[in-house]
Design a protein around this motif. Sequence first.
Motif, PDB file in Angstrom:
ATOM      1  N   GLN A   1       0.721  -1.136  -0.063  1.00  0.00           N
ATOM      2  CA  GLN A   1       0.026  -0.020   0.070  1.00  0.00           C
ATOM      3  C   GLN A   1       0.804   1.211  -0.037  1.00  0.00           C
ATOM      4  OE1 GLN A   1      -2.095  -0.475   3.761  1.00  0.00           O
ATOM      5  NE2 GLN A   1      -1.332   1.447   4.480  1.00  0.00           N
TER       6      GLN A   1
ATOM      7  N   ALA B   1      -3.749   0.539  -2.247  1.00  0.00           N
ATOM      8  CA  ALA B   1      -3.158  -0.404  -2.189  1.00  0.00           C
ATOM      9  C   ALA B   1      -3.038  -1.279  -3.541  1.00  0.00           C
ATOM     10  CB  ALA B   1      -3.683  -1.107  -0.921  1.00  0.00           C
TER      11      ALA B   1
ATOM     12  N   VAL C   1      -7.460   1.775   1.920  1.00  0.00           N
ATOM     13  CA  VAL C   1      -7.023   0.529   2.555  1.00  0.00           C
ATOM     14  C   VAL C   1      -8.021  -0.224   3.242  1.00  0.00           C
ATOM     15  CG1 VAL C   1      -4.540   1.299   2.490  1.00  0.00           C
ATOM     16  CG2 VAL C   1      -5.916   1.540   4.519  1.00  0.00           C
TER      17      VAL C   1
ATOM     18  N   ALA D   1       2.240  -1.718   4.509  1.00  0.00           N
ATOM     19  CA  ALA D   1       1.125  -2.212   4.696  1.00  0.00           C
ATOM     20  C   ALA D   1       1.219  -3.112   6.044  1.00  0.00           C
ATOM     21  CB  ALA D   1       0.980  -3.367   3.564  1.00  0.00           C
TER      22      ALA D   1
END
Length: 443
Positions: A276, A283, A307, A334
């Motif tokens: 992301q 993402a 996200v 992420a």
Amino acid sequence: MPWQQYVANVSLEVADCGTRFRYSSVLVSVPRQAGKTTLLRPVMTHRCQMVPDASTWLTAQKRMDARDLWMTTVRHVERSPLGAVTTTRRANGSEGLFFPGGAELRLFAPTEDALHSKTTDLVAVDEMWSFGADVGRMLLQAIDPTQATRQWAQIWYVSTAGNGRSTWMRPMVERCRAELADKQQGETAFFEWGIPEDTEDLTDLAVYAAHHPAVGHTISPDVLRRSQGRMDASEFARAYGNYWVSSASFFLAPAVWERGRAWAPLAGPVAFGVEQTPDGSGASVVAAGTLPDGRRAVELVEQRTGVGWLVPRLLELVQRHRPAAVVVDPYGPARSAHKALSEQHRVPVPLADPFTAADLIQAHDEFITSLVEGTVAHRSHARLDAALLCATSRQVREQQVISRVSTTEGEHPAALIAAMLALYGQAHPPEAGARPQVGSSTA
């Protein structure tokens, strides 16, 4: 060798009725083992004999590298007829080779105060590719004033092609290429030998032998064959093909990316890579699988803004496709998705865990090398192309790895990073049953 003689003939052309050299700078880009330092030695000693009180200086990435080249030059001079008329000072920090008439050949470290209060007639910069733009500008600011009053002044740059760190050399190469294409007469004599940038097979040794200027003179095709067996494909292409696999202008050579384009569907088993953007604006999920022709390939599965959708979508993909691996960098942007996947117990997720900085470096190297070798492809997608165009590299543990920095326009290489992680997961799946599943039962 013929290429060395040609470079010397052109670079030392004179102008203005023989009062100065035609070119104020010389840029020589050749493969490794071509003999570039063998050319520098006579150029430097020639200047020390031609110009009274000549001040000739040499530098490289590190002072020790420059000293090694300086020592090699000293040994050759001392074994030649010049040895009877030259003197050498070897004391560390004050090394010098001194010629009749007051000329000297010395070395310096590439630092900000280098050459302070000096005048120079020739400065040689070895392995220019290793310098970034900041150090390059610093060197030029140090060198240029020292040559302002010198009639025969020149700067020589000699190097093999570089990589993403070569932010000083690559723009200079591009400018020289553009001048040649436009038939412009600039102040730099530019020479370049290497395999063509549109070479279809970067593992074909015949191509390297045909474009390496020392093959048939000082090295044989067998030398190339042995080196190819010891090096990864991308480094071999750079070293012996003088090929820019990556540079300040691109993360991966456009020709390499184009050769890896595919349209056939993927087959399993698959692995998923996830990345992301650092600001959480979007993402990407990419799958790695196998093409009908046996090559491994990556395919963009999903790319959305925000996200919040990422973890539910990943759990859905895992349930549907039962992947061999899911790779999410727990130290990257992420990490919250990685934490959520590792803490949920509803769906068994084959997370590549642990995943460290060393794994990221390995994933980067395997991705680049596989694309260069042609063993990995990418299913054609405009968003993957866009991610490649904005990708750059950074240095981690003295090695190159893809950067997570967005461009000034807000573009981010998340999809390309996810592809790299997916490919790593396919090649290095976690051991089955390595991650325990927690549940509950009633008596």
